[in-house]
Enzyme design. Structure first.
Site, mmCIF file in Angstrom:
data_model
loop_
_atom_site.group_PDB
_atom_site.id
_atom_site.type_symbol
_atom_site.label_atom_id
_atom_site.label_comp_id
_atom_site.label_asym_id
_atom_site.label_seq_id
_atom_site.Cartn_x
_atom_site.Cartn_y
_atom_site.Cartn_z
ATOM 1 N N SER A 1 -4.342 -3.904 -2.267
ATOM 2 C CA SER A 1 -4.243 -5.335 -1.933
ATOM 3 C C SER A 1 -4.768 -6.217 -3.063
ATOM 4 C CB SER A 1 -4.974 -5.643 -0.624
ATOM 5 O OG SER A 1 -6.283 -5.104 -0.633
ATOM 6 N N ARG B 1 -19.738 0.953 3.604
ATOM 7 C CA ARG B 1 -19.206 -0.005 4.591
ATOM 8 C C ARG B 1 -19.106 0.679 5.955
ATOM 9 N NH1 ARG B 1 -13.722 -1.475 1.615
ATOM 10 N NH2 ARG B 1 -13.713 0.798 1.640
ATOM 11 N N HIS C 1 -3.713 2.369 3.253
ATOM 12 C CA HIS C 1 -4.692 1.333 2.850
ATOM 13 C C HIS C 1 -5.216 0.664 4.133
ATOM 14 C CE1 HIS C 1 -6.748 -1.520 0.421
ATOM 15 N NE2 HIS C 1 -5.770 -2.369 0.165
ATOM 16 N N ASP D 1 -12.553 2.283 7.381
ATOM 17 C CA ASP D 1 -11.655 2.157 8.524
ATOM 18 C C ASP D 1 -11.973 3.102 9.676
ATOM 19 O OD1 ASP D 1 -10.028 0.148 7.308
ATOM 20 O OD2 ASP D 1 -9.227 1.705 6.000
ATOM 21 N N HIS E 1 -10.822 8.925 0.136
ATOM 22 C CA HIS E 1 -10.787 7.704 -0.665
ATOM 23 C C HIS E 1 -10.381 8.037 -2.096
ATOM 24 C CE1 HIS E 1 -11.934 3.808 -2.354
ATOM 25 N NE2 HIS E 1 -11.798 3.371 -1.127
HETATM 26 N N1 AMX Z 1 -6.371 13.705 5.545
HETATM 27 C C1 AMX Z 1 -5.536 14.666 5.075
HETATM 28 N N2 AMX Z 1 -5.225 14.827 3.787
HETATM 29 C C2 AMX Z 1 -5.821 13.991 2.920
HETATM 30 C C3 AMX Z 1 -6.736 13.007 3.324
HETATM 31 C C4 AMX Z 1 -6.981 12.858 4.689
HETATM 32 N N3 AMX Z 1 -7.791 11.900 5.165
HETATM 33 N N4 AMX Z 1 -7.165 12.348 2.223
HETATM 34 C C5 AMX Z 1 -6.530 12.894 1.183
HETATM 35 N N5 AMX Z 1 -5.722 13.886 1.605
HETATM 36 C C6 AMX Z 1 -4.786 14.675 0.808
HETATM 37 C C7 AMX Z 1 -3.799 13.756 0.123
HETATM 38 O O1 AMX Z 1 -2.749 13.368 1.008
HETATM 39 C C8 AMX Z 1 -3.331 14.598 -1.043
HETATM 40 O O2 AMX Z 1 -2.408 15.540 -0.539
HETATM 41 P P1 AMX Z 1 -1.169 16.027 -1.433
HETATM 42 O O3 AMX Z 1 -1.785 16.753 -2.588
HETATM 43 O O4 AMX Z 1 -0.389 16.899 -0.511
HETATM 44 O O5 AMX Z 1 -0.425 14.801 -1.868
HETATM 45 C C9 AMX Z 1 -4.622 15.355 -1.403
HETATM 46 O O6 AMX Z 1 -5.467 15.316 -0.248
HETATM 47 C C10 AMX Z 1 -5.366 14.744 -2.565
HETATM 48 O O7 AMX Z 1 -5.603 13.359 -2.281
HETATM 49 P P2 AMX Z 1 -6.904 12.615 -2.859
HETATM 50 O O8 AMX Z 1 -6.802 12.636 -4.352
HETATM 51 O O9 AMX Z 1 -8.131 13.149 -2.241
HETATM 52 O O10 AMX Z 1 -6.704 11.158 -2.271
HETATM 53 P P3 AMX Z 1 -5.805 9.972 -2.840
HETATM 54 O O11 AMX Z 1 -6.596 9.240 -3.866
HETATM 55 O O12 AMX Z 1 -4.458 10.454 -3.253
HETATM 56 O O13 AMX Z 1 -5.618 9.081 -1.533
HETATM 57 C C11 AMX Z 1 -6.310 8.004 0.453
HETATM 58 C C12 AMX Z 1 -6.666 8.324 -1.012
HETATM 59 C C13 AMX Z 1 -7.328 7.032 0.991
HETATM 60 C C14 AMX Z 1 -4.939 7.340 0.473
HETATM 61 C C15 AMX Z 1 -6.315 9.324 1.265
HETATM 62 O O14 AMX Z 1 -7.624 9.852 1.286
HETATM 63 C C16 AMX Z 1 -5.814 9.133 2.672
HETATM 64 O O15 AMX Z 1 -4.604 9.210 2.904
HETATM 65 N N6 AMX Z 1 -6.726 8.906 3.681
HETATM 66 C C17 AMX Z 1 -6.311 8.645 5.039
HETATM 67 C C18 AMX Z 1 -5.836 7.219 5.186
HETATM 68 C C19 AMX Z 1 -6.980 6.243 5.062
HETATM 69 O O16 AMX Z 1 -8.024 6.383 5.694
HETATM 70 N N7 AMX Z 1 -6.777 5.193 4.278
HETATM 71 C C20 AMX Z 1 -7.767 4.111 4.117
HETATM 72 C C21 AMX Z 1 -8.505 4.157 2.797
HETATM 73 C C22 AMX Z 1 -9.461 2.992 2.657
HETATM 74 C C23 AMX Z 1 -8.717 1.691 2.582
HETATM 75 O O17 AMX Z 1 -7.998 1.453 1.651
HETATM 76 N N8 AMX Z 1 -8.830 0.870 3.564
#
Ligand code: AMX
Length: 441
Positions: A241, A328, A271, A376, A319
């Site tokens: 964002s 947070r 996000h 979140d 994250h």
């Molecule tokens: N559950 C399951 N798998 C997850 C995970 C979770 N909570 N977090 C990361 N992973 C997976 C990724 O999907 C990725 O899988 P892939 O290799 O098959 O593509 C792998 O682990 C490596 O990812 P990462 O490097 O640890 O994370 P990222 O930087 O690519 O993504 C985020 C970060 C937040 C998008 C991810 O942790 C996620 O999807 N979390 C769940 C959604 C969430 O809570 N989002 C809110 C974040 C905070 C915000 O912005 N408000």
């Protein structure tokens, strides 16, 4: 000119000297290198953005203007009868880095009231949308509608555009936007969930208390709103964002265009929409696994594995930068623990149980680099407890808070004259050639 604007003008002028010196004398100093996995993998960790509004350390978490969350809450002047600062005081702090005096806060509170008047065409535009539109669509539309009255856009097309003072017009729009966005959010809430029962703002109240008043909440919710908007305001500038807002504004699109775009990014499930997804996950868990029974760690573990095995993410966990529990999350958890009633709330118990189980599950799963909860995972519980149970609204609340950080950032972007953003793309052929013969840098 208000004290806030005067202070900002002085600080921007002083800071510009530092930025210009870095560019002129040290522009060629190398601070980072880029790997193939960073180029393909979402530019993770590449140091290519500059902001002084906040900084995110992977292990410590966020600092707003150099202060941790507890230090920020401690240092800022409080709302009357509250242990939380007003959002208005925080706005002064985010923009300037200074802890405002009571007199300075009073001036912001007064100016905020004048700026918070939302043009009636915004209501018409939101009402014209299908009522089952997502509330983020309504918020983004409401913000975009105000573009026609952008002071920055008018200045740009006036024929007198001048880069040196352009920030003043961004500041005007940014300030209007942060003052109006809670009013628009309350309107959307009342339109969608309270049968269009609209409540006028109360000019005697600060932003947090006014938001509580407008959505028909109890007095205690004013602190929830203050805490929530401050916690969600900024997370340095690389998140979707904030980065989108910065990117769009770098083309000299005005703050309304820029933040509407930022909100569209916030609405993604990876996000800001994650707060809605967390509630959705818990409700489905209760329906499918509990069916009225008490939650157990075993059942939660099973549900978490079922989610992972079906290829979905555990919402609220992981994250891109953080490598520990998000402060947070901790701040909101502490709020729950300190609030009689909330600490014994059944939903809070489930969320706390997930916290005990999910990191181990994610570690065993072995993919997520960070198995700990983010903001979140905890935020919906507090809203739910106070009766804001329409969880598709939760990202709107995030968007109200995030406006503070995004608007402070682009005011400074313009003040420091940051140019249009334009990273360089390469082709897969080029990557393969570099993989075979790594370039000598
Ligand atoms: N559950 C399951 N798998 C997850 C995970 C979770 N909570 N977090 C990361 N992973 C997976 C990724 O999907 C990725 O899988 P892939 O290799 O098959 O593509 C792998 O682990 C490596 O990812 P990462 O490097 O640890 O994370 P990222 O930087 O690519 O993504 C985020 C970060 C937040 C998008 C991810 O942790 C996620 O999807 N979390 C769940 C959604 C969430 O809570 N989002 C809110 C974040 C905070 C915000 O912005 N408000």
């Amino acid at each position: 000119m208000s004290q806030l604007k005067q202070t900002l003008a002085k600080k921007i002028a002083e800071h510009s000297v530092r930025t210009q010196r870095l560019l002129k004398e040290f522009g060629n100093v190398v601070i980072d290198k880029v790997t193939i996995s960073q180029a393909i993998g979402g530019m993770r960790d590449i140091k290519a953005l500059v902001t002084d509004i906040s900084y995110l350390d992977p292990f410590e978490g966020i600092r707003f203007r150099g202060k941790t969350i507890p230090e920020t809450f401690e240092a800022l002047p409080k709302a009357p009868g509250s242990k939380y600062p007003t959002v208005e005081a925080f706005w002064y702090f985010l923009l300037t880095g200074d802890i405002p005096t009571k007199e300075q806060v009073d001036e912001v509170l007064k100016e905020w009231k004048v700026r918070q008047v939302v043009p009636s065409y915004v209501w018409d535009a939101i009402r014209a949308l299908p009522r089952d539109s997502h509330p983020m669509v309504m918020l983004s539309t409401g913000i975009l509608t105000m573009q026609k009255d952008s002071k920055f856009a008018k200045f740009y097309s006036s024929g007198n555009f001048n880069k040196k003072v352009a920030w003043e017009y961004v500041y005007e729009d940014a300030y209007d936007l942060v003052a109006r966005i809670p009013i628009i959010a309350a309107f959307i809430y009342n339109l969608k969930y309270r049968g269009d029962f609209q409540v006028a703002p109360d000019p005697s109240l600060d932003m947090g208390a006014n938001f509580a008043h407008m959505i028909g909440q109890c007095k205690e919710y004013a602190d929830v709103a203050r805490m929530y908007f401050i916690l969600h305001s900024d997370h340095e500038s690389g998140n979707v964002s904030a980065h989108t807002t910065h990117l769009v504004h770098s083309a000299l699109s005005d703050p309304y265009y820029a933040y509407s775009a930022g909100l569209n990014g916030l609405a993604g499930p990876l996000h800001g929409l994650a707060n809605q997804e967390v509630l959705d996950w818990i409700i489905k868990f209760e329906e499918k696994y509990l069916k009225g029974a008490e939650p157990t760690k075993e059942l939660i573990e099973k549900a978490l594995w079922d989610t992972l095995n079906s290829g979905q993410v555990i919402p609220g966990y992981g994250h891109a930068v953080l490598r520990k529990t998000d402060p947070r999350y901790t701040a909101q958890r502490n709020f729950c623990l300190e609030t009689p009633g909330l600490k014994d709330d059944p939903l809070f118990k489930v969320v706390s149980m997930i916290y005990e189980v999910a990191p181990d599950v994610l570690m065993k799963h072995g993919k997520a680099k960070n198995p700990w909860p983010n903001v979140d995972a905890q935020s919906g519980v507090i809203q739910w407890y106070y009766g804001v149970r329409e969880w598709d609204f939760y990202t709107v609340l995030f968007g109200v808070g995030r406006a503070l950080g995004c608007m402070a950032n682009i005011t400074w972007d313009r003040g420091l004259g940051y140019p249009i953003e334009r990273p360089k793309s390469v082709t897969t052929d080029m990557l393969e050639q570099w993989a075979a013969n790594p370039p000598q840098l």
